[in-house]
Design a protein around this motif. Structure first.
Motif, PDB file in Angstrom:
ATOM      1  N   PRO A 178       0.831  -1.202   0.000  1.00  0.00           N
ATOM      2  CA  PRO A 178       0.000   0.000   0.000  1.00  0.00           C
ATOM      3  C   PRO A 178       0.865   1.251   0.000  1.00  0.00           C
ATOM      4  CG  PRO A 178      -0.037  -1.055   2.149  1.00  0.00           C
ATOM      5  CD  PRO A 178       0.693  -1.977   1.226  1.00  0.00           C
ATOM      6  N   GLY A 179       0.424   2.220  -0.786  1.00  0.00           N
ATOM      7  CA  GLY A 179       1.174   3.464  -0.851  1.00  0.00           C
ATOM      8  C   GLY A 179       0.934   4.328   0.368  1.00  0.00           C
ATOM      9  N   THR A 180      -0.178   4.068   1.026  1.00  0.00           N
ATOM     10  CA  THR A 180      -0.479   4.828   2.233  1.00  0.00           C
ATOM     11  C   THR A 180      -0.833   3.832   3.323  1.00  0.00           C
ATOM     12  OG1 THR A 180      -2.729   4.994   1.429  1.00  0.00           O
ATOM     13  CG2 THR A 180      -1.330   6.901   1.086  1.00  0.00           C
ATOM     14  N   PRO A 181      -0.636   4.216   4.582  1.00  0.00           N
ATOM     15  CA  PRO A 181      -0.944   3.287   5.672  1.00  0.00           C
ATOM     16  C   PRO A 181      -2.382   2.783   5.578  1.00  0.00           C
ATOM     17  CG  PRO A 181       0.105   5.273   6.515  1.00  0.00           C
ATOM     18  CD  PRO A 181      -0.145   5.508   5.057  1.00  0.00           C
ATOM     19  N   SER A 182      -2.541   1.495   5.755  1.00  0.00           N
ATOM     20  CA  SER A 182      -3.894   0.942   5.668  1.00  0.00           C
ATOM     21  C   SER A 182      -4.527   0.884   7.048  1.00  0.00           C
ATOM     22  CB  SER A 182      -3.853  -0.445   5.075  1.00  0.00           C
ATOM     23  OG  SER A 182      -2.891  -1.220   5.750  1.00  0.00           O
TER      24      SER A 182
END
Lengths: 155, 386, 283
Positions: free
Chosen positions: A151-155
């Motif tokens: 994931p490119g951003t925190p999930s």
């Protein structure tokens, strides 16, 4: 200075072709040079050529409105550029631009196409080689589809 | 002169009041005596002070997915096999504090480790001593010993009792761990039935054991005592009906990771984790922050974990073992195969708890035997039902 | 066959975090920062490239993080990606904040065994973090090695870690560096494509080449296959593995991969050891 046939013999792409075929293919080729920043192919334009890159670097890109050219592949010396000349409707699907000075052999696709049609054995050998290149590029695309970096951003 | 080897000690005999004196002596020494007692329809291990708390006259009926207490027709104090508890509960508690610390602007003050209880374990079976030896390998004989376990283990006194009444789930002989106590004990008792009240042949396994025995009213064992004890031992060995063929099993299992039997067992397995909770060697643990309402206090807890939970193998991307098939396979191949790679021993001691306490009666010996018998199978024959 | 355990016994309690202070914090990407840590009191043992520490965020928890910098003195660097509660807390730690450090744990890359030959360092995404100390070592003792090649892959140019530093390695021309991303805009001057594609373009002398790979597991498999296809022996291909590590010392059982415990027998393994294990699903 080396002849085009001698240059081709050095390239893995053409390895295993008999001298007669090599000479014929070489007859369709000419040396070309591009400077960094030069446009080599333009999406939508007629595709009658393919290139064997001898040195330099080329970016394949797709123009996305609002984002500009998105680079989807980069090619180096030894790589083959362009296969739209082999298949209808013979139009380039991507843009190609030299990122560094490029030395290449450009082949007359119409000449080769006609030869492939009349000489099925040569045609098979060439299409087989292009298929191998396509497979490698497809694998690269499939791997990128997996988006393995997470994931490119925190999930 | 060198200290006497344990085998040089002569067995002695203790009567029932003597057993109470033993408990009293241990309590006097400041030990917490943990022994078997009946609670919630099972023999469990808990603190005891009186022999009246022992499971006198109780036996157990066990089978796959089955455990029931039953009244014996005698009044043996140790006439049961094993219950759901193991000594792991005390040496490697379900929840323990790894460390605690107070946080301030100046830094962090880590509290010294808490004192561990001084236990005396009464009624330890041969398979359980073997299980403790396995946990020693995992938790102590490493470059990073578990300090809490090691301290509890070091302090504890082991009073073993030879098995007289194995359950049908027991398979210790095939694992080479019982039923006769061989090592790891301070004292080993054999309960000799006697209409006048059972008496105990006491074998001494250590200097600590000898020192305790010397404080009790014992008499030298007579030939009749030894013969009676030997009858208990041979009777127990003869009563074990189940077996796990251990030789070469490691190779069989690691070469059959795609065997269809894993699918079959997964179709039954509830992934409830009972087997790992009752197993005396399972050591998987979570090391997690303990919730605290105070911003200045932090502590980490070690809690029992199980390879049957999805999050056991959780990474940020997801679980590595998301099917029950892979989780059962992990448990069984770890226990019987890769445990050897990691710790130089099998992880199974043949106590049979996982068989009895499995709600659907999955039998590890049957699973192992089936895979061995169909070695190399990768798919079920056409038309076969799993 | 029993696995050999490391020979050095650590007498101190390996479970208690050692207090460290955040002395520097550099943002690498939108979700990744590099923390520079210095001990408040006694330091941990100096790590070797490839080892990891357990980083503890007070009141939140602990996660295994590879060591991305081993500075002279007692400073260690950790590059943390915010993917969970603990790593988010660590990523948010400002200079002056306290964290706990346990370690160093696990095996290292074994750089010395590559001396005299060629080294190819291949990193995907944040996988460059545990390889960064390797590159530092290769640059520091450049003459101990022949050809040194560093291949770095990421999803996009913006998600490339240590960007400035990688550019400086490239500019130094002392080693060959190539970076590739899954896609990019025209401003990107590196390659576009996957890491295995880069390997095709690298000269490999298989007899004397040591390869060190770290990245997502899928990338490890594709990349190792490509390198093996070029004739490098599986023993000379090393990969760094990731699993659920909770204790770091082989006692919690979470990081098992068949016979191996990632924390104790890894994280760095020769491909000959873990390749067959990775081929097995859900092991």
């Amino acid at each position: 200075m080396k002849t085009i046939a001698e240059l081709l013999a050095e390239q893995t792409f053409f390895q295993g072709l008999d001298q007669g075929s090599l000479d014929f293919v070489a007859g369709c080729g000419r040396n070309v040079h591009y400077s960094a920043g030069d446009r080599i192919l333009t999406q939508g334009e007629p595709a009658h050529t393919f290139y064997l890159l001898r040195s330099g670097s080329v970016a394949l890109s797709f123009y996305v409105p609002g984002r500009g050219g998105v680079i989807i592949d980069t090619l180096d010396g030894g790589d083959v550029l362009g296969w739209s000349w082999l298949f209808e409707p013979y139009k380039w699907q991507f843009d190609a631009e030299a990122r560094a000075d490029v030395a290449a052999v450009a082949f007359d696709g119409v000449c080769l196409r006609n030869k492939c049609d009349s000489d099925a054995q040569l045609g098979y050998l060439l299409v087989q080689r292009f298929a191998k290149v396509m497979l490698a590029r497809l694998q690269s695309v499939r791997m990128r589809m997996l988006d393995i970096y997470g994931p490119g951003t925190p999930s | 002169m060198a200290p006497s080897a344990p085998t040089d000690y002569h067995p002695v005999v203790l009567d029932r009041p003597g057993l109470q004196s033993l408990i009293d002596a241990l309590v006097t020494d400041g030990r917490r005596v943990i022994g078997p007692t009946v609670r919630d329809g099972a023999v469990v291990y808990d603190e005891i002070t009186q022999i009246g708390e022992l499971p006198g006259g109780w036996g157990d009926d066990q089978g796959p997915g089955r455990y029931r207490l039953r009244r014996r027709d005698d009044d043996l104090l140790f006439g049961y096999a094993v219950g759901p508890d193991s000594w792991k509960r005390f040496l490697f508690p379900p929840v323990s504090t790894t460390w605690r610390a107070e946080v301030s602007r100046e830094g962090v003050e880590v509290a010294p480790p808490a004192e561990v209880p001084r236990y005396a374990f009464l009624g330890v079976r041969a398979c359980e001593l073997a299980a403790i030896a396995v946990q020693d390998r995992v938790l102590v004989q490493t470059n990073y010993p578990d300090r809490d376990y090691a301290a509890r283990r070091e302090q504890a006194l082991f009073i073993a009792v030879n098995c007289s009444s194995p359950a049908t789930t027991c398979f210790c002989p095939s694992m080479g761990t019982g039923p006769r106590v061989g090592s790891g004990h301070d004292l080993a008792l054999t309960e000799i039935p006697d209409p006048a009240g059972s008496r105990f042949l006491v074998e001494i396994g250590s200097e600590r054991g000898a020192a305790i025995a010397a404080r009790l009213a014992t008499r030298e064992a007579a030939p009749a005592d030894r013969e009676a004890a030997a009858a208990v031992w041979s009777g127990a060995a003869a009563a074990v009906s189940r077996a796990l063929q251990a030789d070469g099993l490691k190779d069989v299992l690691v070469h059959n990771l795609e065997h269809p039997r894993w699918d079959t067992v997964a179709s039954r397995c509830l992934a409830c984790a009972n087997c790992t909770m009752v197993c005396p060697t399972c050591f998987c643990a979570d090391f997690r922050e303990a919730a605290s309402l105070s911003p200045d206090h932090a502590e980490q807890h070690r809690t029992w974990a199980t390879c049957f939970s999805v999050d056991h193998s959780q990474l940020h991307g997801g679980s590595m073992r998301w099917t029950t098939r892979s989780r059962y396979r992990q448990w069984m191949t770890h226990k019987l195969a890769t445990w050897h790679d990691q710790f130089g021993t099998s992880g199974c001691v043949g106590c049979g708890r996982c068989i009895a306490w499995c709600p659907v009666g999955i039998d590890i010996t049957e699973e192992a035997a089936t895979i061995r018998a169909t070695d190399g199978l990768t798919r079920l024959p056409a038309g076969a039902t799993p | 066959m029993a696995l050999a355990l490391p020979a050095d016994v650590r007498p101190a309690d390996a479970m208690v975090p050692v207090p460290y202070r955040v002395v520097g914090r550099a943002r690498e990407t939108a979700d990744t920062v590099t923390l520079s840590l210095e001990p408040v009191g006694s330091p941990i043992v100096t790590p070797a490239p490839g080892q990891f520490n357990m980083l503890y965020a007070f009141g939140v928890g602990e996660v295994p993080i590879s060591i991305s910098g081993i500075d002279a003195g007692q400073r260690v660097r950790h590059t943390v990606r915010a993917v969970g509660a603990v790593s988010q807390e660590l990523c948010a730690a400002e200079a002056g904040a306290m964290v706990g450090v346990r370690g160093p744990f696990g095996t290292d890359w074994g750089i010395d065994s590559a001396a005299g030959g060629d080294v190819i360092v291949i990193a995907g995404g944040i996988g460059l973090a545990p390889l960064r100390p390797v590159v530092h070592e290769l640059l520091r003792n450049r003459r101990r090695f022949r050809r040194v090649t560093v291949l770095v892959g990421a999803r996009s140019p913006e998600e490339l870690v240590f960007r400035g530093e990688v550019a400086s390695w490239q500019a130094s021309a002392r080693i060959t560096v190539r970076t590739t991303v899954d896609y990019a805009t025209a401003a990107w001057k590196g390659d576009v494509g996957v890491v295995p594609t880069l390997i095709e373009r690298v000269t490999i002398d298989p007899e004397v080449t040591t390869v060190m790979i770290c990245g997502p597991e899928v990338m490890l498999r594709f990349t190792a296959a490509e390198v093996l296809g070029r004739g490098v022996a599986a023993e000379r291909v090393r990969v760094s593995m990731e699993r659920n590590v909770q204790c770091g010392v082989g006692r919690c059982g979470h990081c098992q991969l068949g016979p191996v415990l990632i924390c104790l027998h890894g994280p760095v393994f020769p491909w000959s050891r873990v390749g067959p294990l990775l081929a097995r699903r859900e092991l």
